[in-house]
Design an enzyme around this catalytic site. Structure first.
Site, short mmCIF file in Angstrom:
data_model
loop_
_atom_site.label_atom_id
_atom_site.label_comp_id
_atom_site.label_asym_id
_atom_site.label_seq_id
_atom_site.Cartn_x
_atom_site.Cartn_y
_atom_site.Cartn_z
N GLY D 47 0.81 -1.21 0.00
CA GLY D 47 0.00 0.00 0.00
C GLY D 47 0.84 1.26 0.00
O GLY D 47 0.38 2.33 -0.36
N GLN D 48 2.12 1.10 0.36
CA GLN D 48 2.98 2.29 0.48
C GLN D 48 3.36 2.85 -0.88
O GLN D 48 3.76 4.00 -0.99
CB GLN D 48 4.25 1.93 1.27
CG GLN D 48 5.39 1.30 0.48
CD GLN D 48 5.22 -0.18 0.22
OE1 GLN D 48 4.13 -0.66 0.00
NE2 GLN D 48 6.30 -0.92 0.23
N GLY D 49 3.22 2.02 -1.95
CA GLY D 49 3.47 2.54 -3.28
C GLY D 49 4.78 2.09 -3.91
O GLY D 49 5.29 2.73 -4.83
N SER D 88 11.41 1.50 6.54
CA SER D 88 11.49 2.64 5.61
C SER D 88 12.59 2.43 4.58
O SER D 88 13.30 3.37 4.21
CB SER D 88 11.74 3.94 6.38
OG SER D 88 10.68 4.20 7.26
N ARG D 89 12.76 1.19 4.13
CA ARG D 89 13.90 0.89 3.26
C ARG D 89 13.52 0.78 1.78
O ARG D 89 14.40 0.82 0.93
CB ARG D 89 14.54 -0.43 3.71
CG ARG D 89 13.63 -1.65 3.64
CD ARG D 89 14.34 -2.90 4.18
NE ARG D 89 15.55 -3.22 3.46
CZ ARG D 89 15.59 -3.76 2.24
NH1 ARG D 89 14.46 -4.03 1.62
NH2 ARG D 89 16.74 -4.01 1.65
N ALA D 287 16.28 10.68 -2.48
CA ALA D 287 15.12 10.31 -1.66
C ALA D 287 15.52 9.58 -0.39
O ALA D 287 16.48 8.81 -0.37
CB ALA D 287 14.15 9.46 -2.47
N GLU D 292 7.67 5.49 7.81
CA GLU D 292 7.44 5.19 9.22
C GLU D 292 7.41 6.43 10.09
O GLU D 292 6.59 6.57 10.99
CB GLU D 292 8.57 4.28 9.73
CG GLU D 292 8.58 2.91 9.13
CD GLU D 292 9.71 2.09 9.75
OE1 GLU D 292 9.42 1.28 10.62
OE2 GLU D 292 10.88 2.29 9.36
#
Lengths: 159, 537, 270, 344
Positions: D47-49, D88-89, D287, D292
């Site tokens: 879902g994060q893309g 967050s990797r 980026a 998170e």
């Protein structure tokens, strides 16, 4: 023991043999194969499986399948007419109102139930319409905006 | 709702890009709004069987006997899976990166250590048939004393939760019951401080609550392989874990994920795949193991609770001169990922501030509750709650504006962090300035003018690193510089002291009979052994 | 062993089937029974349902209101004449649940559920029970006092239409707009020349079932609905309540805020 | 009855990627015979893309339209190893792997184009619209489609590339905790305004204002999704959530979404977000990872705002109304004016 069940699904006549006591969600997914209806709790507490039965929003996971004989059921699979998306689907895309996408079909149907009955809802009415649907990703705001976009006369592009 | 401040750090950014920065539509959006995105459970198989798990009603008990004979005869039941059926019934997730000892069974054999621990599996033609059969299983228990409080668990005489770690603490480097952080000298700094503030913070456990619960479907494939449709967040992590527990070659498994109905850290643990595969092997049929919502809420690993004590030494002018942290991670009955979070937590101390004297001891503690795992912000979320609440108290006590107090202590390029690396690419001050402006939070001019890129340097920590062990970066090595750093990322420098490798502790479990050490080849594992001294042969 | 579903055209026959089968449950809206069935509750072997049109009966005469047990919250929200009950019906779940949840089912919803039953208690509703051998009436209060004991099949509820603006309802939740009750308060406050006469106040989630606030009712008798007039009532607001700790709130907090919300309800500031 | 408003602030940073590194990810990029590209990953989109972000990164690197790239994820037979979607990797690690793979594929694509145009590959550039042209001589160009056909059927070249990104594993000093936890950090400052009812302890979150520094927003809409959804989750952690309401006592655990409390659509508030971009030297186009950290500043900011409103400190999460009310009563009831902070 299995029971024959027949109803209209997105305008088409469908029939299935359902385990006695089966809920509508399992019948829709396992017997009939409409996988656009997602299951989130089988408790009636998350709204993920929301469909319309005779135009009203309902929770198939706590609906006895055989009470639906002869009724008309609408699911997210029926929202789109051929290649044409429903305005709500356009609006959800424009507003980036979906992330994991699991609650999306149910919320789309909850929103459709509202707009079918009152095409010009207030924000409060939109909030109430989706208050039975859990979304863990979006924080709800984009969903509310998307539904309001349709109410305000469609899925116009954002500036 | 969302705006950019492209003017800030503009000189560090290449803005001549075509696609980067565009609000391009999600690749998966059409599937989402039409209900056609394929989630693991959107695959249909003839003769699908269903696995349900009998779970412990007790937080800590010895299993005296299990009578599943009536269940085995119940209608629809195809197979009952007991602990003895699991090829390798002891595992720890991070064994894939050589971190920690195997400590958790897939099915409890003799003792249950938390309410909800899996004891036996029932494979049946429907979930209902499995549940009805489950009601026929008779298990008798001798209840054992349980402990639920992290500090109680550390007291002498506390019930021992996890036999792999009998003292109720994870073992670091084969010699410590906690992870240390030592930078400067907090004790003398507290003596010099104008003000010393202490307080304790308690995080709550958190349920990930993805709208799609954990689950998987294991399907026998041709040529002895198995296709596994799964909700995992970490495909090879789950594949290698499942291979290890089932003593299979990793290439016997074909894992297919796809869209996942939310994870937030709760779908890393590989809680359903190994037993679904085992059930499929034992029955030769496709098997689905899907958590009920109740299971997801109470027995799926939560974000563990942390208890954090903070002691700050501050000066009247607003400088924080010392920070001491003592924290306990409530890991529940088994390790899973809490041991890793402890190290990440220590790395995060003292927060995004430059403090010359920092001291921390962080413990991974075992209690008789559902094992905890990763969740969004793992190891940091609770610490940020504690640190930022405490920062507010410091500011109030000093009579300084809370935001100006943060800007004053914010880390800047060239500063020395407590874990002995140079701060680079900092932007805390700018975030504070921009948010304050937008929210009309009055900042005085001198605070509006400060920059992350100026005024930093080892001097701000008063050479604390030197006073403690050898500094990783010689003060001369990196003068504060306003321009972007050349070095791609932080590294230990040659200046770092050589360390003698810790001695490996005894191994906890025999190696899998047939399984090759599953991940050794795939996860760069050997390197970790030098760190954690838990090399497997 | 799968579930047996028995459907009866006449409610009386459904009642007969229920009384003769300890493993039988009556299916109302399904929100309670179907969840239990999904979880394979071993005490449920038979689902009894009835297509008797009387269950959907809804009559609003000038004086008296009758609701069949099968009337849903959605049906109540669709009925203009029942506007005073709309805030109550809207407090039950989200839209999809309201379309299923029935008046009859709500009478048996375990605490902290049962907001509609709380309102009916304040309205001094009577309940008509269906039985194999004809129907009988009893006070809702009686039904609630013995509902934990054994099956009773409710056919309908009835109550006097409250005087204009004399009925008030508030529900305290943690989550908005849909949340289960920390507590709910329903009050019927008839006024005679500005003074309360014969008030009925009921609480939800302040005990195992919805309960009357009898001490508060007495303290209101003959008083005016202003700060001074209601002080005595709010002072005894929690008398006779036995709230529980649950996932939503502790008994302590429920007791603490009950007087606050009773006061706000009586003053019309809730 | 008295309602009190207050403001609270928190500033945080967050490490990008698995702590200590040692968490590789791989990517494969290849063109079909008509110049449409596929990125093969075993990484997960929850879902994060992930699919969308890596797709944009690949298109930018190749120099082709984003529509010409499709990202295939989550298959262990076709996708090379990835540590997973956590810490967050994703954007940072997988994004870098995709860049490496796309660069390799781009090099072959330009070689093939050079052969067709009979120029040196170094003289070529992509227009991002599906064509490759000679620098300074735009009339001399060839479509990516024709290049792919030529490479496949005429030149026998494979327009494909492999990529891996690995932050070497850091050692940790057992005695001092000296280590290299992460290569870059995202930053945030969040200011929240709340209203507290001093008779019931109930808290309403009225407004959030935040600034997030995330290196580079690959896609501003996906960043907005994370920050808006994440701040909701932060508010939820601060005020609502726990599977053990009486922790460390384990009783009365919620079993469903009625009992497990999270803010409903009626509890959310306006959130003004400002995004800053200080590129990470080792980030894909600079980026970092906002996934998170976006929840983290909300928890303390809310706690601090409550203190600012009614003068009580709640150190135990979640900050339920009853904890606030207990604290107010312990202090003698009513709300002493906040002893600190500026009134909004």
């Amino acid at each position: 023991m299995k029971t024959p069940i027949q109803f209209q699904l997105n305008g088409e006549e469908v029939a299935a043999f359902a385990e006695s006591g089966a809920n509508l969600l399992d019948v829709l997914r396992e017997s009939i194969g409409d996988l656009s209806v997602k299951g989130g709790c089988w408790q009636g507490t998350c709204g993920t499986c929301t469909v319309l039965i005779d135009g009203a929003p309902r929770l198939p996971c706590v609906t006895l399948a055989e009470t639906c004989v002869g009724k008309s059921i609408e699911t997210a699979a029926g929202l789109r007419r051929g290649p044409d998306l429903h305005p709500l689907q356009h609006a959800f895309m424009e507003r980036f109102a979906a992330q994991c996408g699991y609650c999306t079909p149910g919320i789309l149907m909850a929103a459709k139930a509202l707009l079918d009955r009152s095409p010009n809802p207030t924000r409060a009415e939109v909030v109430d319409a989706i208050c039975g649907n859990i979304c863990r990703c979006t924080g709800y705001e984009p969903i509310i905006q998307a539904i309001l976009d349709v109410a305000r006369g469609g899925d116009r592009r954002r500036a | 709702m969302l705006e950019f401040r492209k003017d800030i750090f503009a000189d560090e950014r290449d803005d001549n890009l075509i696609e980067i920065g565009q609000p391009t539509q999600r690749q998966d959006i059409l599937g989402h709004v039409t209900g056609t995105s394929p989630f693991y459970d959107d695959h249909r198989f003839a003769n699908l069987l269903h696995l349900k798990i009998l779970r412990s009603p007790h937080a800590h008990a010895r299993i005296r006997s299990i009578d599943d004979s009536a269940a085995a005869r119940a209608p629809g039941v195809k197979r009952i899976i007991r602990a003895a059926d699991v090829p390798v019934n002891l595992n720890t997730l991070l064994s894939l990166i050589q971190f920690g000892k195997d400590d958790e069974p897939s099915l409890a054999a003799d003792v249950v250590r938390y309410k909800g621990e899996p004891i036996l599996g029932i494979v049946a033609t429907s979930e209902r048939a499995a549940l009805e059969a489950m009601a026929l299983v008779r298990v008798s228990y001798d209840q054992l004393p349980a402990v639920f409080d992290v500090e109680e668990a550390l007291k002498p005489g506390a019930p021992s939760v996890n036999p792999t770690y009998p003292k109720n603490t994870f073992e670091y480097y084969g010699k410590y019951d906690h992870q240390k952080l030592r930078f400067g000298d907090v004790e003398s700094a507290f003596k010099q401080a104008d003000l010393v503030l202490e307080d304790r913070y308690q995080m709550s456990p958190i349920e990930h609550a993805p709208t799609e619960t954990n689950g998987s479907i294991a399907v026998p494939d041709t040529n002895g392989r198995f296709i596994v449709y799964t909700s995992t967040q970490a495909l090879f992590f789950s594949l290698d874990t499942a291979a290890k527990i089932n003593a299979m070659q990793s290439n016997q498994l074909h894992f297919i994920g796809g869209t996942v109905g939310g994870g937030f850290g709760g779908k890393v643990d590989t809680m359903t795949e190994p037993l679904a595969i085992l059930a499929a092997r034992l029955t030769g049929a496709p098997v689905r193991y899907r958590f009920s919502r109740h299971e997801e809420m109470q027995f799926g690993s939560p974000r563990g609770a942390e208890r954090i004590s903070i002691k700050d030494g501050v000066m009247k002018d607003g400088r924080i001169v010392a920070r001491q942290v003592r924290a306990y991670f409530d890991s529940g009955a088994y390790t899973r990922l809490s041991s890793y979070a402890v190290v990440k937590c220590v790395a995060h101390i003292p927060g995004p501030y430059t403090i010359p004297n920092v001291h921390a001891d962080v413990y991974c503690v075992f209690t008789n509750r559902t094992p905890a795992t990763a969740m969004r912000g793992f190891g940091v979320t609770a610490l940020d709650f504690a640190l930022e609440s405490h920062m507010d108290k410091d500011a109030v006590a000093l009579g300084i504006d809370p935001l100006e107090f943060r800007i004053l202590n914010a880390y800047r390029d060239g500063d020395m962090k407590a874990h002995r690396r140079e701060a680079k690419n900092c932007a805390l001050i700018e975030c504070a300035q921009v948010a304050a402006e937008k929210a009309n939070w009055p900042l005085r001019d001198e605070f509006r003018r400060l920059s992350s890129r100026q005024g930093g340097g080892p001097a701000r920590t008063g050479g604390a690193a030197d006073r403690a062990r050898a500094p990783a970066i010689a003060p001369a090595a990196a003068p504060p510089q306003p321009m972007p750093q050349r070095v791609a990322y932080e590294r230990p420098t040659p200046a770092a002291p050589a360390r003698t490798p810790p001695t490996p502790p005894p191994r906890s479990a025999p190696p899998p009979p047939t399984a090759p050490t599953p991940a050794g080849s795939t996860h760069g594992a050997p390197r970790f052994s030098s760190v954690f001294g838990t090399r497997r042969r | 062993m799968s579930i047996t579903v028995k459907t009866f055209a006449r409610l009386a026959d459904a009642a007969g089937a229920l009384s003769s089968d300890r493993g039988a449950r009556f299916l109302g809206g399904g929100t309670l029974i179907m969840r239990a069935v999904n979880e394979a509750d071993p005490t449920i072997e038979t689902i009894v349902r009835s297509t008797d049109p009387s269950l959907q009966h809804l009559s609003v005469s000038s004086g008296r209101i009758e609701l069949g047990a099968g009337v849903t919250m959605g049906a109540i929200l669709a009925e203009r004449e029942l506007g005073f009950l709309h805030p109550v019906a809207r407090a039950v779940g989200g839209p999809a649940v309201r379309e299923a949840a029935t008046v009859g089912g709500n009478l048996f919803a375990p605490s902290p559920y049962g907001d509609f039953a709380t309102a009916l208690l304040a309205l001094d509703a009577t309940v008509t029970l269906a039985g194999g051998f004809g129907q009988r009436e009893l006070l809702l209060e009686e039904l609630l006092s013995r509902r934990e004991r054994g099956a009773a099949l409710v056919a309908s509820v009835a109550f006097k239409r409250p005087a204009d603006d004399s009925f008030r309802f508030t529900k305290v939740t943690r989550v908005h707009p849909k949340g289960i009750a920390v507590l709910s308060i329903a009050a019927q406050l008839p006024l005679a020349s500005g003074r309360v006469t014969g008030a009925r106040i009921a609480y939800g989630a302040m005990g195992q079932t919805p309960v009357r606030a009898k001490a508060a009712e007495r303290a209101l008798e003959g008083r005016t609905l202003d700060a001074a007039g209601i002080a005595a009532a709010t002072a005894v607001a929690a008398d006779g309540t036995s709230p529980a700790d649950d996932a939503i709130a502790s008994a302590w907090w429920r007791r603490e805020i009950l007087p606050v919300y009773l006061r706000r309800l009586l003053l019309g500031t809730a | 009855m008295a309602k009190h408003r207050g403001r609270g602030v928190a500033t945080i940073n967050y490490p990008v990627g698995m702590n200590l590194g040692g968490d590789p990810s791989q990517a494969l990029v290849h063109s079909n015979p008509t110049g449409k590209f596929t990125v093969a990953l075993s990484s997960i989109d929850l879902g994060q893309g992930m699919k969308s972000v890596t797709r944009q990164i690949c298109a930018e690197t190749l120099g082709v339209p984003v529509e010409d790239v499709y990202v295939d994820t989550a298959d262990s037979d076709t996708g090379p190893h990835c540590m997973g979607s956590f810490a967050s990797r994703g954007t940072h690690r997988v994004g870098n792997a995709v860049i490496t793979a796309a660069r390799e594929a781009r090099a072959v694509m330009l070689e093939a184009a050079a052969e067709e145009l009979e120029v040196d590959p170094g003289d070529l550039e992509t227009d991002g619209k599906g064509s490759i042209r000679v620098k300074g001589a735009p009339h001399r160009s060839i479509s990516v489609r024709d290049v792919a056909i030529a490479a496949q059927f005429k030149q026998g070249k494979t327009i494909s590339g492999r990529g891996i990104f690995l932050v070497p594993l850091s050692d940790v000093d057992p005695e001092t905790g000296e280590m290299s936890p992460a290569t870059c950090y995202a930053h945030a400052c969040l200011i929240v305004e709340v209203e507290v009812d001093d008779e019931t302890g109930e808290i309403a979150v009225l407004k959030m204002t935040s600034a997030y520094e995330i290196g580079r927003a690959i896609n501003p809409k996906l960043v907005e999704q994370q920050l808006v959804g994440g701040s909701w989750m932060g508010m939820s952690h601060a005020l609502y959530e726990t599977p053990e309401p009486y922790y460390p006592n384990t009783r009365d655990g919620p079993r469903d979404f009625n009992e497990y409390l999270m803010p409903g659509p009626g509890d959310i508030c306006q959130h003004d977000i400002i995004v800053l971009e200080r590129p990470a030297p080792d980030g894909p186009f600079g980026a970092k990872g906002p996934g998170e950290m976006c929840a983290n500043p909300v928890l303390p900011a809310v706690a601090n705002a409550i203190f600012n409103a009614v003068g009580v400190r709640i150190n135990e999460l979640p900050i339920t109304p009853e904890k606030v009310l207990k604290a107010l009563k312990a202090r003698g009831g009513g709300a002493a004016g906040a002893s600190s902070g500026r009134a909004p």
